[in-house]
Design a protein around this motif. Structure first.
Motif, PDB file in Angstrom:
ATOM      1  N   LEU A   4       0.839  -1.204  -0.096  1.00 41.60           N
ATOM      2  CA  LEU A   4      -0.021  -0.079   0.036  1.00 41.60           C
ATOM      3  C   LEU A   4       0.827   1.319   0.043  1.00 41.60           C
ATOM      4  O   LEU A   4       1.823   1.408   0.779  1.00 41.60           O
ATOM      5  CB  LEU A   4      -0.911   0.147   1.210  1.00 41.60           C
ATOM      6  N   ALA A   5       0.706   2.258  -0.749  1.00 39.99           N
ATOM      7  CA  ALA A   5       1.194   3.687  -1.060  1.00 39.99           C
ATOM      8  C   ALA A   5       0.264   4.510  -0.580  1.00 39.99           C
ATOM      9  O   ALA A   5      -0.872   4.468  -1.146  1.00 39.99           O
ATOM     10  CB  ALA A   5       1.900   3.796  -2.359  1.00 39.99           C
ATOM     11  N   LEU A   6       1.018   5.354   0.041  1.00 44.89           N
ATOM     12  CA  LEU A   6       0.129   6.906   0.173  1.00 44.89           C
ATOM     13  C   LEU A   6       0.620   7.645  -0.980  1.00 44.89           C
ATOM     14  O   LEU A   6       1.639   7.810  -1.430  1.00 44.89           O
ATOM     15  CB  LEU A   6       0.566   7.558   1.400  1.00 44.89           C
ATOM     16  N   VAL A   7      -0.431   8.161  -1.754  1.00 48.24           N
ATOM     17  CA  VAL A   7      -0.133   8.869  -2.913  1.00 48.24           C
ATOM     18  C   VAL A   7      -0.820  10.454  -2.628  1.00 48.24           C
ATOM     19  O   VAL A   7      -1.881  10.489  -2.603  1.00 48.24           O
ATOM     20  CB  VAL A   7      -0.879   8.444  -4.423  1.00 48.24           C
ATOM     21  N   MET A   8      -0.068  11.625  -2.874  1.00 42.30           N
ATOM     22  CA  MET A   8      -0.509  12.794  -2.784  1.00 42.30           C
ATOM     23  C   MET A   8       0.008  13.773  -3.844  1.00 42.30           C
ATOM     24  O   MET A   8       1.256  13.596  -4.352  1.00 42.30           O
ATOM     25  CB  MET A   8       0.210  13.279  -1.572  1.00 42.30           C
ATOM     26  N   ILE A   9      -0.570  14.833  -3.936  1.00 43.78           N
ATOM     27  CA  ILE A   9      -0.064  16.047  -4.624  1.00 43.78           C
ATOM     28  C   ILE A   9      -0.003  17.160  -3.996  1.00 43.78           C
ATOM     29  O   ILE A   9      -1.119  17.240  -2.978  1.00 43.78           O
ATOM     30  CB  ILE A   9      -0.830  16.465  -5.959  1.00 43.78           C
ATOM     31  N   ILE A  27       1.215   2.793   8.535  1.00 44.05           N
ATOM     32  CA  ILE A  27       0.073   2.225   7.947  1.00 44.05           C
ATOM     33  C   ILE A  27       0.682   1.701   6.354  1.00 44.05           C
ATOM     34  O   ILE A  27       0.293   0.670   5.940  1.00 44.05           O
ATOM     35  CB  ILE A  27      -1.229   2.867   7.840  1.00 44.05           C
ATOM     36  N   VAL A  28       1.191   2.666   5.711  1.00 41.37           N
ATOM     37  CA  VAL A  28       1.389   2.573   4.346  1.00 41.37           C
ATOM     38  C   VAL A  28       2.960   1.947   4.120  1.00 41.37           C
ATOM     39  O   VAL A  28       3.597   1.995   5.229  1.00 41.37           O
ATOM     40  CB  VAL A  28       1.406   3.686   3.501  1.00 41.37           C
ATOM     41  N   ASP A  29       3.219   1.450   3.126  1.00 43.15           N
ATOM     42  CA  ASP A  29       4.455   0.732   2.838  1.00 43.15           C
ATOM     43  C   ASP A  29       5.430   1.656   2.054  1.00 43.15           C
ATOM     44  O   ASP A  29       6.587   1.810   1.955  1.00 43.15           O
ATOM     45  CB  ASP A  29       4.417  -0.526   2.038  1.00 43.15           C
ATOM     46  N   ASP A  30       4.787   2.779   1.462  1.00 43.87           N
ATOM     47  CA  ASP A  30       5.572   3.633   0.632  1.00 43.87           C
ATOM     48  C   ASP A  30       4.844   4.925   0.600  1.00 43.87           C
ATOM     49  O   ASP A  30       3.683   5.090   0.964  1.00 43.87           O
ATOM     50  CB  ASP A  30       5.812   3.140  -0.816  1.00 43.87           C
ATOM     51  N   VAL A  31       5.336   6.144   0.345  1.00 41.65           N
ATOM     52  CA  VAL A  31       4.758   7.483   0.154  1.00 41.65           C
ATOM     53  C   VAL A  31       5.412   8.065  -1.106  1.00 41.65           C
ATOM     54  O   VAL A  31       6.629   8.269  -1.124  1.00 41.65           O
ATOM     55  CB  VAL A  31       5.195   8.194   1.503  1.00 41.65           C
ATOM     56  N   LYS A  43       8.916  20.313   0.315  1.00 42.70           N
ATOM     57  CA  LYS A  43       9.701  19.026  -0.345  1.00 42.70           C
ATOM     58  C   LYS A  43      10.766  18.390   0.945  1.00 42.70           C
ATOM     59  O   LYS A  43      10.962  17.208   1.174  1.00 42.70           O
ATOM     60  CB  LYS A  43      10.396  19.451  -1.306  1.00 42.70           C
ATOM     61  N   ASP A  44      11.180  19.525   1.867  1.00 44.84           N
ATOM     62  CA  ASP A  44      12.206  19.020   2.888  1.00 44.84           C
ATOM     63  C   ASP A  44      11.405  18.107   3.813  1.00 44.84           C
ATOM     64  O   ASP A  44      11.831  17.156   4.440  1.00 44.84           O
ATOM     65  CB  ASP A  44      12.852  20.281   3.629  1.00 44.84           C
ATOM     66  N   ILE A  45      10.214  18.443   4.179  1.00 48.64           N
ATOM     67  CA  ILE A  45       9.379  17.800   5.241  1.00 48.64           C
ATOM     68  C   ILE A  45       8.980  16.422   4.601  1.00 48.64           C
ATOM     69  O   ILE A  45       9.051  15.309   5.214  1.00 48.64           O
ATOM     70  CB  ILE A  45       7.996  18.496   5.362  1.00 48.64           C
ATOM     71  N   ALA A  46       8.434  16.427   3.250  1.00 44.79           N
ATOM     72  CA  ALA A  46       8.407  14.927   2.751  1.00 44.79           C
ATOM     73  C   ALA A  46       9.471  14.248   2.544  1.00 44.79           C
ATOM     74  O   ALA A  46       9.215  12.899   3.147  1.00 44.79           O
ATOM     75  CB  ALA A  46       8.018  15.455   1.284  1.00 44.79           C
ATOM     76  N   CYS A  47      10.579  14.621   2.468  1.00 44.52           N
ATOM     77  CA  CYS A  47      11.816  13.943   2.583  1.00 44.52           C
ATOM     78  C   CYS A  47      12.344  13.373   3.798  1.00 44.52           C
ATOM     79  O   CYS A  47      12.945  12.358   4.036  1.00 44.52           O
ATOM     80  CB  CYS A  47      13.076  14.522   1.989  1.00 44.52           C
ATOM     81  N   SER A  48      12.005  14.280   4.943  1.00 45.06           N
ATOM     82  CA  SER A  48      12.194  13.794   6.307  1.00 45.06           C
ATOM     83  C   SER A  48      11.399  12.470   6.611  1.00 45.06           C
ATOM     84  O   SER A  48      12.133  11.905   7.776  1.00 45.06           O
ATOM     85  CB  SER A  48      11.967  14.885   7.065  1.00 45.06           C
ATOM     86  N   PHE A  49      10.240  12.269   6.004  1.00 51.90           N
ATOM     87  CA  PHE A  49       9.597  11.159   6.350  1.00 51.90           C
ATOM     88  C   PHE A  49       9.807  10.126   5.410  1.00 51.90           C
ATOM     89  O   PHE A  49       9.214   8.919   5.297  1.00 51.90           O
ATOM     90  CB  PHE A  49       8.135  11.438   5.969  1.00 51.90           C
ATOM     91  N   GLY A  50      10.791  10.192   4.544  1.00 50.83           N
ATOM     92  CA  GLY A  50      11.457   9.075   3.527  1.00 50.83           C
ATOM     93  C   GLY A  50      10.471   8.979   2.306  1.00 50.83           C
ATOM     94  O   GLY A  50      10.384   7.901   1.612  1.00 50.83           O
ATOM     95  N   ALA A  51       9.638  10.075   1.953  1.00 51.14           N
ATOM     96  CA  ALA A  51       8.819   9.954   1.008  1.00 51.14           C
ATOM     97  C   ALA A  51       9.518   9.993  -0.516  1.00 51.14           C
ATOM     98  O   ALA A  51      10.744  10.468  -0.603  1.00 51.14           O
ATOM     99  CB  ALA A  51       7.799  11.150   1.077  1.00 51.14           C
ATOM    100  N   ASN A  52       9.196   9.471  -1.312  1.00 51.34           N
ATOM    101  CA  ASN A  52       9.630   9.660  -2.647  1.00 51.34           C
ATOM    102  C   ASN A  52       8.888  10.606  -3.372  1.00 51.34           C
ATOM    103  O   ASN A  52       7.812  10.669  -3.454  1.00 51.34           O
ATOM    104  CB  ASN A  52       9.510   8.473  -3.633  1.00 51.34           C
ATOM    105  N   ALA A  69       0.657  11.173 -10.220  1.00 55.12           N
ATOM    106  CA  ALA A  69       1.213  10.735  -8.966  1.00 55.12           C
ATOM    107  C   ALA A  69       1.052   9.016  -8.928  1.00 55.12           C
ATOM    108  O   ALA A  69       1.967   8.356  -8.470  1.00 55.12           O
ATOM    109  CB  ALA A  69       0.423  11.559  -7.970  1.00 55.12           C
ATOM    110  N   LEU A  70      -0.102   8.704  -9.431  1.00 54.94           N
ATOM    111  CA  LEU A  70      -0.465   7.236  -9.119  1.00 54.94           C
ATOM    112  C   LEU A  70       0.569   6.389 -10.237  1.00 54.94           C
ATOM    113  O   LEU A  70       0.601   5.462  -9.737  1.00 54.94           O
ATOM    114  CB  LEU A  70      -1.803   7.027  -9.592  1.00 54.94           C
ATOM    115  N   MET A  71       0.873   7.001 -11.235  1.00 54.11           N
ATOM    116  CA  MET A  71       1.733   6.074 -12.119  1.00 54.11           C
ATOM    117  C   MET A  71       3.085   6.116 -11.263  1.00 54.11           C
ATOM    118  O   MET A  71       4.015   4.922 -11.927  1.00 54.11           O
ATOM    119  CB  MET A  71       2.026   7.098 -13.243  1.00 54.11           C
ATOM    120  N   GLN A  72       3.457   6.946 -10.420  1.00 52.03           N
ATOM    121  CA  GLN A  72       4.834   6.563  -9.630  1.00 52.03           C
ATOM    122  C   GLN A  72       4.832   5.481  -8.683  1.00 52.03           C
ATOM    123  O   GLN A  72       5.662   5.010  -8.284  1.00 52.03           O
ATOM    124  CB  GLN A  72       5.179   7.780  -9.099  1.00 52.03           C
ATOM    125  N   SER A  73       3.618   5.212  -8.408  1.00 48.61           N
ATOM    126  CA  SER A  73       3.277   3.933  -7.232  1.00 48.61           C
ATOM    127  C   SER A  73       3.626   2.753  -7.816  1.00 48.61           C
ATOM    128  O   SER A  73       3.125   2.453  -8.987  1.00 48.61           O
ATOM    129  CB  SER A  73       2.069   4.040  -6.651  1.00 48.61           C
TER     130      SER A  73
END
Length: 356
Positions: A4-9, A27-31, A43-52, A69-73
């Motif tokens: 399961l991935a969290l997908v956001m814009i 909950i999720v395996d990938d962000v 973007k810095d906050i996103a990276c601090s959580f290990g997001a792609n 975004a969905l295509m990147q998952s």
């Protein structure tokens, strides 16, 4: 085991993003986060959580951004959230059970959105298609919709959304919706959304025209038809279009007999009609009491999108007001107490006054 991935814009969401990511990190395996041009610390906050983190050039099309975004998952399932939304209940096992036992099904989460009405915080509850199997995409430039024939299933995942309170995106949304409407002038859903934006801008005369056209075109089975009727009636109250409103109420009485929000707005409609022209609308007086009692009979329901309280404390409070105004103080206190017991502050304040 399904993934399961969290997908956001996102764009310039440094105030909200960490809260959202914290709510799903176990909950999720990938962000997957697609940024459309942030100039703050998003973007810095996103990276601090290990997001792609990916970049997407904004083209005034939310579906285009979401689909990118969905295509990147690479996961089997995708949970779609916005930065100003966050999970509030313990639902890891619920989500995991759903994705392991379903394939061609879309999960609808319970979204609770905070807004302000008459100076008070209110919360509207709706179920939205946000848990998507891989391959499902979106359509629509704005207020984009999941484009899939798969059945929808409600799941006990509760998400809070407070973006309406702290940001005003109405002008932006309206521009995109009008562009969409120019290409699809008879799209009842776009007409409805345009009406909503004008209602938010308090341009009620313009909103009424769009709601009226949407109401004329909307199919009986459309998932948003109930919300359209409610918004239309509130707008007719604001414009004092009482004759038109009475026609709408008559047409919807049987269809929406089990909707607390419908009967709640009907109660307000009858009150305003009487205050506007007592002689002309005196006959609706008894309908006021009947409408709010019906709200309490129905109670809380998940069948429709609804404002919290229309089937409970808000209806009880309005009954208290009705009985107080008509001199039935015993009944007034009873319903104020019922409303106050459920935490409605205005009812508590009214009780203090009556008990002095």
């Amino acid at each position: 085991m399904k993934t399961l991935a969290l997908v956001m814009i996102v764009k310039n969401e440094e105030k909200h993003l960490a809260r959202c990511l914290q709510s799903v990190q176990h909950i999720v395996d990938d962000v997957i986060i697609v940024d459309t041009g942030s100039t703050d610390g998003t973007k810095d906050i996103a990276c601090s959580f290990g997001a792609n983190v990916f970049h997407f050039e904004w083209v005034n099309d939310f579906s285009a951004a979401r689909n990118y975004a969905l295509m990147q998952s690479t996961c089997d399932w995708n949970l779609v959230l916005d930065a100003d939304e966050y999970i509030v209940n313990d639902c890891k096992h619920i989500i995991r059970h759903f994705i392991e036992t379903n394939e061609r099904t879309i999960g609808r989460i319970r979204m609770v959105s905070e807004f302000v009405q008459n100076g008070e915080k209110r919360y509207v509850q709706s179920y939205l298609s946000r848990l998507l199997p891989k391959g499902v995409t979106y359509v629509g430039k704005i207020h984009e919709q999941v484009d899939s024939p798969f059945p929808r299933k409600n799941i006990e995942v509760e998400v809070y959304h407070d973006g309406y309170v702290y940001t005003n995106k109405t002008e932006r949304n309206l521009q995109l919706l009008l562009e969409e409407l120019s290409q699809h002038p008879t799209d009842d859903y776009v007409l409805y959304q345009v009406g909503k934006q004008y209602k938010l801008l308090m341009q009620f005369n313009v909103a009424e025209k769009y709601f009226e056209e949407s109401y004329r075109l909307v199919p009986l089975g459309a998932w948003y038809r109930h919300s359209l009727v409610i918004d239309y009636l509130y707008t007719l109250i604001a414009n004092r279009s009482f004759e038109k409103g009475l026609q709408v109420i008559a047409q919807e009485q049987k269809r929406l007999h089990d909707s607390p929000d419908f009967h709640f707005v009907c109660g307000l409609f009858y009150m305003d009609a009487m205050f506007y022209n007592m002689e002309r609308y005196a006959y609706v007086f008894s309908f006021i009491e009947r409408s709010f009692i019906r709200c309490l009979e129905i109670g809380v329901t998940d069948k429709y999108d609804c404002v919290r309280g229309t089937g409970s404390f808000l209806a009880a409070y309005n009954l208290g007001v009705f009985y107080e105004v008509t001199g039935q103080m015993g009944k007034a206190i009873h319903f104020y107490e019922q409303s106050a017991h459920e935490g409605y502050e205005k009812a508590s304040e009214r009780l203090k006054v009556l008990r002095q």
